[in-house]
Design an enzyme around this catalytic site. Structure first.
Site, PDB file in Angstrom:
ATOM      1  CG  HIS A  72     -34.370 -36.051 -15.104  1.00 16.98           C
ATOM      2  ND1 HIS A  72     -34.216 -35.244 -14.004  1.00 16.98           N
ATOM      3  CD2 HIS A  72     -34.767 -35.244 -16.120  1.00 16.98           C
ATOM      4  CE1 HIS A  72     -34.503 -33.989 -14.335  1.00 16.98           C
ATOM      5  NE2 HIS A  72     -34.846 -33.959 -15.614  1.00 16.98           N
ATOM      6  CG  ASP A  74     -30.940 -36.015 -11.956  1.00 18.02           C
ATOM      7  OD1 ASP A  74     -31.824 -36.377 -12.781  1.00 18.02           O
ATOM      8  OD2 ASP A  74     -29.905 -35.409 -12.296  1.00 18.02           O
ATOM      9  CG  ASP A  99     -35.940 -29.955 -15.075  1.00 20.03           C
ATOM     10  OD1 ASP A  99     -36.156 -31.110 -15.462  1.00 20.03           O
ATOM     11  OD2 ASP A  99     -34.893 -29.337 -15.338  1.00 20.03           O
ATOM     12  CD  GLU A 129     -31.790 -34.099 -17.886  1.00 20.43           C
ATOM     13  OE1 GLU A 129     -31.848 -33.626 -19.027  1.00 20.43           O
ATOM     14  OE2 GLU A 129     -31.859 -33.379 -16.846  1.00 20.43           O
ATOM     15  CD  GLU A 130     -31.554 -31.186 -14.322  1.00 23.71           C
ATOM     16  OE1 GLU A 130     -30.849 -30.549 -15.126  1.00 23.71           O
ATOM     17  OE2 GLU A 130     -32.784 -31.084 -14.265  1.00 23.71           O
ATOM     18  CD  GLU A 158     -36.395 -33.323 -19.148  1.00 25.16           C
ATOM     19  OE1 GLU A 158     -36.638 -32.264 -18.533  1.00 25.16           O
ATOM     20  OE2 GLU A 158     -35.329 -33.953 -19.029  1.00 25.16           O
ATOM     21  CG  HIS A 335     -32.098 -25.940 -14.069  1.00 23.89           C
ATOM     22  ND1 HIS A 335     -31.049 -26.157 -14.905  1.00 23.89           N
ATOM     23  CD2 HIS A 335     -32.842 -27.067 -14.103  1.00 23.89           C
ATOM     24  CE1 HIS A 335     -31.159 -27.375 -15.450  1.00 23.89           C
ATOM     25  NE2 HIS A 335     -32.248 -27.937 -14.963  1.00 23.89           N
TER      26      HIS A 335
END
Lengths: 359, 359
Positions: A72, A74, A99, A129-130, A158, A335
């Site tokens: 992903h 994003d 990530d 995705e987030e 990932e 994150h």
């Protein structure tokens, strides 16, 4: 070509830094999707398709197997951690370093530098995705253009802390409701207590022995748990309703229907008046017994471990494509404000994948 | 005397109408308390005391027994049902006709017309019964001037549908808490589920057999019930806490300490991590075996029944004074817009009490 394009001739760490410095918070991926599409279209050995802000590029060499590399594009919102910064210990800091822009950089490096892989390749770059599952770009492509995702094996880049995480467990959430009849608690025999009626449900949960099946050499670990319970009207009223919210996390040897049937069977005879499925996402097989996966494991080394949480590999599972997570990032740093990745890990991951796809 | 004073020479129904037409919603009882005090002070056979908006009047004849007649002077908010209206069927309509200005009228009539009762009399008029317990005027008098409430037997003229309701059951509310440890529900074995830990509590509740003891000839009926349950953090988290709120309604052969000990014993071994008493109001014995009560029952006729809910009779019980509810109103009409009382019932109730106190 304008200088806003991504330069795929940079090495993996430098490309990761370029991607981090190109913000793409969920919902605002279009500029990065445009840049990725433009960079890939410049590569003559790839066919490029686009659906929304999702970009899919494929080789068409007629190989016996096809492998999908997906990631992903994003990130979670930036937290004062952009632009990226490379420290003297070879650690790259910034939003998305782990990530998963380091994983996306590895995808792009393989796309640019392996024009004749030993297996046909499909590169998938997707958005959202987030955020909420219904926005997920991989899900949108799977629904609208499932043929773009066809393959024998898929690797999601990932963050997986350098280990291969195989498949994923399914998750089923059910509301079990008991009902009764209200009455003043001073005359409780005039009513029927719905909270007391939930006693067999909790007893069944407390006594439940979860399975730990071994699938493709990986030991999964199921769980059947109350994640919530609620009942009560007022402190002097016999409750006429009680809801136990149950979450079943199940191993990938069970299909969705089997998982649902199992939960129904567990609570049979417990006096459940309503059985409402609140959420259900199927499991994904690790597929490690597939020849492509075996070669992958031999190339990347280490020991695969099972993935307990639900991840996007299940979207491949639902399409019949075995999938694993394998990427350079560290999931514990995802994150976080101090998100970072060791540049050595980026190089290592790219080299292992190249070995597998060219050996 | 000004014309705002209450005229105690009116008959019971007319006096009830006067009281209904003299609004005294909870918190605004002062004018009515003033009027009652002034009317009672005009009666030479009574000693009158006042505490806040609570008025207590007593005979001092040196009789062998003392009886308390008590009633609250407040009403719920008026709902377009004042002034009162007497219909052609002999029914008086209006706010407080049933709960309980008809009872207060009977108290005042006995006070005014029975100057030499066969038992010494104490008349209690109190405020704030229809609102939070800590505001209750009877409770304030019981705490500050308990000697004013001394007696051998008490009658609350609350609406009781013409039947004697003896004593009242106690009510004990306890929070039973179980604790665990949070974990992601995909890796539930890393945590400990507090909702599952509540299973033995619900099992104990579901299996509980309430007592139905006979006391002074009245069969009480206990109850031990969950009135609420709550647990859960998020749909993917193993809950680390669960609270079951339990209400024990107990017969008046148990004291407060005994009731608490019983609940502790019921849940012993159930894995309760915290046992918190949230609310506790003791029971009151019906006291029907007392000679004054026996004479009372003979005079009013009918068969006494047990009171299951907690009422202000328990405030007398806590002072060691057996108490019953007996009043002209109908409890089913209390607090209703179409509240009403049959004037015949007011006369009947007054006559029965007069018989008892003069026979």
């Amino acid at each position: 070509m304008s200088e806003t394009l991504l330069d795929l001739t940079q090495d993996g760490p430098a490309l990761t830094a370029s991607l981090v410095d190109f913000p793409s918070v969920s919902g605002a991926e279009k500029p990065l999707a445009d840049a990725i599409e433009q960079a890939l279209r410049a590569l003559p050995h790839l066919t490029v398709d686009r659906y929304g802000n999702n970009v899919v590029a494929r080789t068409g060499l007629g190989r016996a197997e096809r492998v999908v590399l997906a990631g992903h594009i994003d990130t979670v919102p930036i937290a004062g951690n952009v632009p990226s910064r490379l420290d003297e210990d070879g650690v790259l800091w910034g939003c998305g370093t782990s990530d998963m822009k380091s994983g996306v950089a590895v995808q792009l490096r393989i796309a640019a530098t392996v024009p004749e892989p030993n297996r046909d390749l499909t590169f998938v770059f997707y958005d959202n995705e987030e955020v909420a599952a219904h926005l997920n770009g991989l899900g949108h492509v799977a629904e609208a253009r499932p043929e773009w995702l066809e393959g024998d094996f898929a690797v999601l880049l990932e963050p997986s802390d350098g280990e291969v995480e195989g498949g994923c467990q399914g998750t089923l959430r059910v509301h079990l409701r008991t009902t009764g009849e209200r009455a003043h608690s001073a005359r409780s025999w005039m009513g029927a207590n719905a909270v007391h009626a939930a006693a067999p449900i909790l007893a069944r949960l407390a006594a439940y022995e979860p399975r730990r099946p071994v699938i493709d050499g990986l030991e999964y670990h199921e769980g059947l748990n109350a994640v919530g319970i609620e009942g009560g009207v007022a402190t002097n009223v016999i409750p006429d309703a009680c809801t136990v919210v149950v979450n079943y996390r199940y191993a990938p040897d069970l299909g969705e229907e089997e998982a649902l049937a199992h939960v129904r069977e567990v609570f049979a005879g417990c006096g459940v008046d309503e059985f409402v499925v609140d959420d259900h996402a199927g499991a994904a097989l690790p597929g490690l017994s597939h020849p492509a996966a075996a070669a992958f494991m031999a190339a990347v080394g280490g020991t695969a471990r099972p993935k307990f949480g639900w991840t996007d590999v299940a979207r491949f599972g639902a399409l019949g494509v075995p999938a694993v997570n394998y990427g350079p990032g560290n999931p514990l740093l995802a994150h976080k404000r101090d998100e970072r990745v060791a540049v050595e890990r980026i190089r290592h991951c790219e080299a292992r994948l190249r070995d597998w796809l060219t050996g």
